[in-house]
Design an enzyme around this catalytic site. Structure first.
Site, mmCIF file in Angstrom:
data_model
loop_
_atom_site.group_PDB
_atom_site.id
_atom_site.type_symbol
_atom_site.label_atom_id
_atom_site.label_comp_id
_atom_site.label_asym_id
_atom_site.label_seq_id
_atom_site.Cartn_x
_atom_site.Cartn_y
_atom_site.Cartn_z
ATOM 1 N N LYS A 71 0.460 30.176 28.887
ATOM 2 C CA LYS A 71 0.138 28.830 28.405
ATOM 3 C C LYS A 71 1.282 28.367 27.506
ATOM 4 C CE LYS A 71 -3.556 26.220 26.118
ATOM 5 N NZ LYS A 71 -2.764 25.538 25.063
ATOM 6 N N GLN B 25 -6.832 35.620 25.419
ATOM 7 C CA GLN B 25 -5.584 34.944 25.085
ATOM 8 C C GLN B 25 -4.880 35.715 23.975
ATOM 9 O OE1 GLN B 25 -3.939 30.534 23.704
ATOM 10 N NE2 GLN B 25 -6.090 30.794 24.264
ATOM 11 N N CYS C 166 1.104 27.669 20.839
ATOM 12 C CA CYS C 166 0.544 27.424 19.512
ATOM 13 C C CYS C 166 1.662 27.170 18.504
ATOM 14 C CB CYS C 166 -0.306 28.612 19.071
ATOM 15 S SG CYS C 166 -1.048 28.391 17.438
ATOM 16 N N MET D 32 -7.396 26.853 19.604
ATOM 17 C CA MET D 32 -8.827 26.987 19.379
ATOM 18 C C MET D 32 -9.130 28.150 18.432
ATOM 19 S SD MET D 32 -9.734 24.457 21.228
ATOM 20 C CE MET D 32 -11.494 24.533 21.468
ATOM 21 N N GLY E 19 -4.256 19.166 27.650
ATOM 22 C CA GLY E 19 -3.851 18.149 26.682
ATOM 23 C C GLY E 19 -4.446 16.792 26.989
ATOM 24 N N GLY E 20 -5.300 16.313 26.085
ATOM 25 C CA GLY E 20 -5.825 14.955 26.207
ATOM 26 C C GLY E 20 -6.889 14.762 27.266
ATOM 27 N N GLY F 20 -9.997 21.436 26.001
ATOM 28 C CA GLY F 20 -10.041 22.199 24.761
ATOM 29 C C GLY F 20 -10.975 21.599 23.741
ATOM 30 N N ARG F 21 -10.429 20.798 22.833
ATOM 31 C CA ARG F 21 -11.222 20.276 21.717
ATOM 32 C C ARG F 21 -12.408 19.446 22.180
ATOM 33 N NH1 ARG F 21 -7.173 16.903 18.762
ATOM 34 N NH2 ARG F 21 -6.027 17.100 20.713
ATOM 35 N N HIS G 202 0.441 22.486 28.358
ATOM 36 C CA HIS G 202 0.041 21.429 27.422
ATOM 37 C C HIS G 202 1.091 20.336 27.506
ATOM 38 C CE1 HIS G 202 -1.702 20.388 23.200
ATOM 39 N NE2 HIS G 202 -1.342 19.303 23.857
#
Length: 335
Positions: free
Chosen positions: A122, A53, A83, A1, A195-196, A216-217, A154
């Site tokens: 993470k 983070q 990441c 992010m 994730g997802g 997240g997104r 993730h």
């Protein structure tokens, strides 16, 4: 992010949910220790609960940043080992750290000794050819020996060679089964699925077996999904806010930032997805995008953007379906 969940974004998200734990962008230890500390660490009290983070691998530097996180009043400090960007690869942190669990364990132990805050990690389920369940279990087991008890996983591996960061968010398949096995074999650890997860319903499904769910997104691209989180995930009786109420709650902050010289688009870009999938969404995005960057742009741009959104959309609450007006292409919009 990275470049998404800055303090403006987090303040906006707080108009939608009080209880959800928010995370900062990943900030490197070098930026914290040698850069503009207030810009990287500063936040408003309204943003709580909030986790910092961090990106880095040097135990001493991470410990010092963890100490600062506590001084600044964060609620958690998180070490990013997931990441996959080129920048973190060149700095040997982020997802690269999954290849060196001993390094992560030493770093996490140093962080824990430096702060009373919860220290979390993470990570991915694997990287490159280090993608067996055995490697993942070894990574988690080794890091857990440092005293870390919360792992945000993730459920995709990362290819550090051959895929871009964007492709690493989409191409490697999601493997929820791997995370489920991890939770089953480490029942004493807190395992959060990432994730997802694109909806609160999906988060609720994950919570049937995981200890938490990280969105997240989806929360950035369609932030209104957060409006029902306090009710649906935390069991609060409070009525979810409407999009109009969320916008009105955000505007005093926007006005204060404008008075400090911040350009309007810096705050409002985080609201572009507020009307995702709704009548008026195109008008809202176009008005904010085309007018928000202009010198001197102020709240009148937001008012013009709101004027093109039907009242039934502005005042609908999470879980309600707004009546569908005529197609948006037939609506007139200011230039």
């Amino acid at each position: 992010m990275l470049d998404w969940t800055d303090r403006h974004c987090r303040t906006f998200h707080r108009t939608l949910t009080r209880r959800t734990l928010l995370y900062t962008e990943m900030v490197t230890t070098g930026a914290v220790l040698h850069g503009d500390r207030e810009r990287h660490l500063g936040f408003g009290v309204v943003e709580h609960p909030l986790a910092l983070q961090l990106g880095g691998s040097d135990p001493a530097a991470l410990a010092e940043c963890a100490r600062m996180a506590e001084d600044y009043g964060y609620d958690e400090v998180n070490l990013n080992c997931g990441c996959p960007s080129d920048r973190v690869q060149s700095g040997a942190f982020g997802a690269c750290l999954m290849a060196t669990p001993d390094v992560v364990a030493r770093a996490a132990e140093a962080m824990r000794h430096a702060t009373s805050l919860p220290v979390t990690v993470k990570h991915r389920i694997g990287i490159d050819d280090l993608d067996s369940y055995g490697h993942l279990a070894h990574f988690v087991g080794t890091v857990a020996q440092s005293g870390v008890t919360t792992f945000i996983v993730h459920a995709r591996k990362a290819w550090l060679s051959g895929l871009s960061p964007k492709e690493n968010r989409e191409i490697p398949p999601l493997r929820y089964d791997v995370v489920q096995r991890l939770k089953a074999e480490f029942p004493h650890l807190t395992v959060v699925l990432n994730g997802g997860i694109l909806s609160l319903d999906a988060a609720q499904d994950a919570l049937a077996w995981a200890d938490g769910a990280m969105i997240g997104r989806a929360a950035y691209q369609d932030p209104f999904l957060l409006a029902a989180a306090d009710r649906d995930l935390f069991g609060e009786a409070a009525t979810p806010v409407t999009r109009r109420e969320a916008t009105e709650a955000y505007l005093p902050y926007v006005a204060a930032q404008l008075a400090q010289g911040q350009p309007l688009n810096r705050m409002m870009k985080h609201t572009l997805g507020l009307f995702a999938g709704q009548p008026g969404a195109r008008h809202w995005k176009r008005t904010i995008s085309e007018q928000g960057h202009r010198p001197g742009a102020g709240l009148e741009v937001v008012e013009a953007a709101l004027a093109g959104v039907p009242d039934e959309v502005l005042d609908a609450r999470a879980g309600e379906t707004a009546p569908q007006p005529a197609p948006e292409t037939a609506q007139l919009s200011p230039a």
